[in-house]
Write a protein that holds these residues in place. Sequence first.
Motif, mmCIF file in Angstrom:
data_model
loop_
_atom_site.group_PDB
_atom_site.id
_atom_site.type_symbol
_atom_site.label_atom_id
_atom_site.label_comp_id
_atom_site.label_asym_id
_atom_site.label_seq_id
_atom_site.Cartn_x
_atom_site.Cartn_y
_atom_site.Cartn_z
ATOM 1 N N TYR A 7 6.769 54.981 -10.272
ATOM 2 C CA TYR A 7 6.799 53.573 -9.423
ATOM 3 C C TYR A 7 6.000 53.334 -8.316
ATOM 4 O O TYR A 7 4.952 52.489 -7.654
ATOM 5 N N ASN A 11 13.056 50.815 8.568
ATOM 6 C CA ASN A 11 13.129 52.136 8.919
ATOM 7 C C ASN A 11 12.333 51.789 10.222
ATOM 8 O O ASN A 11 11.734 51.618 10.558
ATOM 9 N N HIS A 24 18.722 53.666 -0.179
ATOM 10 C CA HIS A 24 17.855 53.629 -0.376
ATOM 11 C C HIS A 24 16.975 53.525 -1.121
ATOM 12 O O HIS A 24 15.430 53.593 -1.187
ATOM 13 N N THR A 25 17.955 53.491 -2.618
ATOM 14 C CA THR A 25 16.695 53.102 -3.265
ATOM 15 C C THR A 25 18.016 51.612 -4.402
ATOM 16 O O THR A 25 18.616 51.948 -4.469
ATOM 17 N N GLU A 31 10.023 50.635 -3.918
ATOM 18 C CA GLU A 31 10.230 50.950 -2.445
ATOM 19 C C GLU A 31 10.940 50.422 -1.463
ATOM 20 O O GLU A 31 10.619 49.548 -1.237
ATOM 21 N N ALA A 32 11.659 50.964 -1.451
ATOM 22 C CA ALA A 32 13.023 50.159 -0.520
ATOM 23 C C ALA A 32 12.109 50.243 0.736
ATOM 24 O O ALA A 32 12.354 48.777 1.031
ATOM 25 N N SER A 33 11.462 51.020 1.414
ATOM 26 C CA SER A 33 10.861 51.106 2.532
ATOM 27 C C SER A 33 9.316 51.857 2.856
ATOM 28 O O SER A 33 8.412 51.426 2.606
ATOM 29 N N GLY A 34 9.905 52.909 2.525
ATOM 30 C CA GLY A 34 8.236 53.755 2.966
ATOM 31 C C GLY A 34 8.813 54.150 3.971
ATOM 32 O O GLY A 34 8.665 53.159 4.740
ATOM 33 N N LEU A 53 13.610 60.217 2.289
ATOM 34 C CA LEU A 53 15.340 60.049 2.412
ATOM 35 C C LEU A 53 15.607 61.271 4.134
ATOM 36 O O LEU A 53 16.043 60.632 5.324
HETATM 37 C C1 OX2 Z 1 13.629 57.037 0.102
HETATM 38 C C2 OX2 Z 1 12.869 56.309 -0.694
HETATM 39 O O1 OX2 Z 1 12.124 55.770 -1.434
HETATM 40 C C3 OX2 Z 1 12.070 54.745 0.881
HETATM 41 O O2 OX2 Z 1 11.581 53.751 0.561
HETATM 42 C C4 OX2 Z 1 11.949 54.863 1.693
HETATM 43 O O3 OX2 Z 1 11.159 54.734 3.162
HETATM 44 C C5 OX2 Z 1 13.448 56.653 2.283
HETATM 45 O O4 OX2 Z 1 14.436 56.854 1.109
HETATM 46 C C6 OX2 Z 1 14.208 56.472 3.861
HETATM 47 O O5 OX2 Z 1 14.805 55.252 3.883
HETATM 48 N N1 OX2 Z 1 15.594 58.831 -1.646
HETATM 49 N N2 OX2 Z 1 14.762 58.110 -1.247
HETATM 50 C C7 OX2 Z 1 14.526 58.191 -0.829
HETATM 51 O O6 OX2 Z 1 15.324 56.914 -1.526
HETATM 52 C C8 OX2 Z 1 16.537 58.033 -2.043
HETATM 53 C C9 OX2 Z 1 17.622 57.708 -2.978
#
Ligand code: OX2
Length: 831
Positions: A570, A480, A373-374, A669-672, A135
């Motif tokens: 996760y 992202n 983000h989650t 995983e929202a994006s990675g 993030l």
């Molecule tokens: C992260 C996510 O876990 C990750 O999947 C994503 O790529 C990243 O944010 C940027 O979008 N804290 N960190 C994340 O989400 C949170 C809440």
Amino acid sequence: MSMAQSPEPLDVDRERTRTGMSKTALKQGFLDNLFYIQGRFREVATPHDLYMAAAYTTRDRILERWIKSAQRYKTNQSRTVCYLSAEFLPGPHLANNLVNLGIVETATEAAHELGLDFDAIIAEEAEPGLGNGGLGRLAACFMDSLSTLQIPSIGYGIRYEFGIFDQTIEDGWQVEKSDNWLRNGNPWEIPRPKIRFPVLYGGYTEQYRDHDGRSRTRWVPAQIIDGVAYDTPILGYGVGNVNLLRLWKAEASESFDFQAFNVGDYYGAVHAKIEAETISKVLYPNDEPEAGKELRLKQQFFFVSCSIQDMIRLQFNTVGPLDSFAEKFVIQLNDTHPSLAIAELMRLLMDEHDMDWDRAWDITHRVFCYTNHTLLPEALETWSVSLFERLLPRHLEIVYEINRHFLDEVRVHFLGDEDRVRRMSLIAEDGERRVRMANLAVVGSRAVNGVAALHSELVKTTLFKDFHDFWPDRFHNVTNGVTPRRFMVVANPRLSRLISETCGSDDWIRDLDRLRDLEAHAMDSGLHERWHEVKIAAKRDLAAWLKHRTGVLLDPEAIFDVQAKRIHEYKRQHLNLLHIIRCYQRLKQSPNQDMVPRAFIFGGKAAPGYFMAKLIIKLINAVAEVINNDPQINGFIRVVFMPDFNVKNGQHLYPAANLSEQISLAGKEASGTGNMKFSMNGALTIGTLDGANVEIREEVGKENFFLFGMSAEEVSQRQREGYHPWEHYAKDAELKSDIDLINSGLFSHGDTQLFRPLTDRLVNQDPFMVLADYRAYIACQDHVAEAYRDHRHWTRMSILNVARMGKFSSDRAIREYAEHIWRTEPHPIDL
Ligand code: OX2
């Protein structure tokens, strides 16, 4: 600038001298800064002095562009993106700024002529670790792209005195050390002691009548703390635009009368001063348990209040009346951490600037946008109403009032559906009453987005389903991206040079889609050879670096199989471990088998309070110790844990990876973004259909991606049906023997209990379905090994991965935000 368009060398020289970019000017600037700022001459300068002089010399060259940008933005009354984020992870600035200024070569030569080791100077810079992971790093990539795309913007955050802890490994366990990144000074920031705002806490509210006889609310706080601005210039690549990263430091307020509380109590007053300064003292690691978070809420309000007050000041300085605030600014909330900004803007507009509710709300809900983000329930922020009320009594009133207006609308729209009303409320009423920050963010924003296509879909259909039913047009996706300046040009100069030579230009650095030009050469054996050399050279560098830091020696010919990211169940680092144990057992059973050598490399921090994650680190190191020292294994497989994975150390990792592990349980995983960084550097991905993996696979082609495991849909179906991990354990003999080997004490000097919490959890609960995906993962890893044997084919896949990564530039992401969400235009600053 494209090579074809370069002006004649003579003109370049003249121009560089005029702008201070010539080699001579750089050398002179460096010596001046060493003398006048560091107070040293060449003979007695420490490596750190040399770094500081280089940094100031570089910063001097950014300042002219910065002033110009600020002036231009002001006269143009440019619409400005304010990116509010509790975290920014910019990484070391020096190398990146040299790239963006276009003077890497000149600076290298200048250093050489002064007899300096330029790489050593660059390595001196401390990591500004003001974030946890993805993030915060995303926020930094976005700042780079905003400047490169010439969009006026300010990143607002907290100037933590201590960033994310430094990680060391002792006896296989993670040990946290405080990160004193400011200890030796920070040459990139400019303190702005005059840009200072009071931030209020506690106390009570009261009603009064103003001079027109209207009933108004006044907040009488119990504590006032000042926020002081520290600015870091963020230069775009190859442009004149410099935007601002403005971080707030907490200081005791001079205007606040300590005496009232501490009559004659000097030490008490000093104590209050110290207490004030703790607010920006330390970054909270995420995934921490609930306790002791009052300071965290104070931090969030602190930076949000300063930032909104600053925007109001800028509004008065440039445009004028507040009515056009939502035209002048767009505020992007990076997750819910800054979502108090919604209530704070309402308060300032009403209580300080005389607006009525409707006008204030009209502005507020047009100015905010929110990125989620989650989906993990434990990561969704809520604050207990009692804590909220104690710290922010006025804001609680405002949240209640927003909620009242909002729920009235919901009731009109969904007549009689009180269940829905209860779910959508900003206040959770089951158990202890809590403020739901995500609901506040959705209600207070005109646009909400997820960070990858799959994630945004799940946002609409699960997390915010009720809200999506109500406001379908509010929801968007912006997948992202990461900046190729940092993660290709800075991290991997060899590959960058090879790409520019092959494509005949370096235009790809600003337009990543141009990497497609590589496709035409994907079968070219000359390129294959050089591609392979570049990768091997990076692997040798990494091997030397890791040998120096961990003592483990890796074979550069082995597959470099890398998983680097926060340690979390996760993300399933333990699934990776089960595969390593499988390889080990196979080798033990048939030592002469023809296995492709592998180096398994891990990196990542665990939250200090997250026991299971720390146990996973211990297990990685325990397995490493046994395998690396087993003469029968003879180096065929090696396991190493890179300590203190951060932006700076990550730059050694991305160029050297052959295989990128993106193996989270689908839907989690929202994006990675690490997935993108590895792939851009020519690693192939082994991954699930999770987050941005889905889109990476679409782009690179399914034949160039190692897919395994359940889909998000299959995962939720399995969970609905009832998931019984012990059935996998009982049925799959190899799985059973891998887990049993951990329990045997082999990796723990005979201690059969050490890893029990981990193995018991896998067999009995397995919330992230490691056992369900185990078989598919092992089979897929076998495919990887077979594919690696065919070097030509592997290299071709690697080239195609890079060629097709255009979509994952943060420039594309920012363009989408600008066009679909922010409605902002570029404001070019001429060089
Ligand atoms: C992260 C996510 O876990 C990750 O999947 C994503 O790529 C990243 O944010 C940027 O979008 N804290 N960190 C994340 O989400 C949170 C809440």
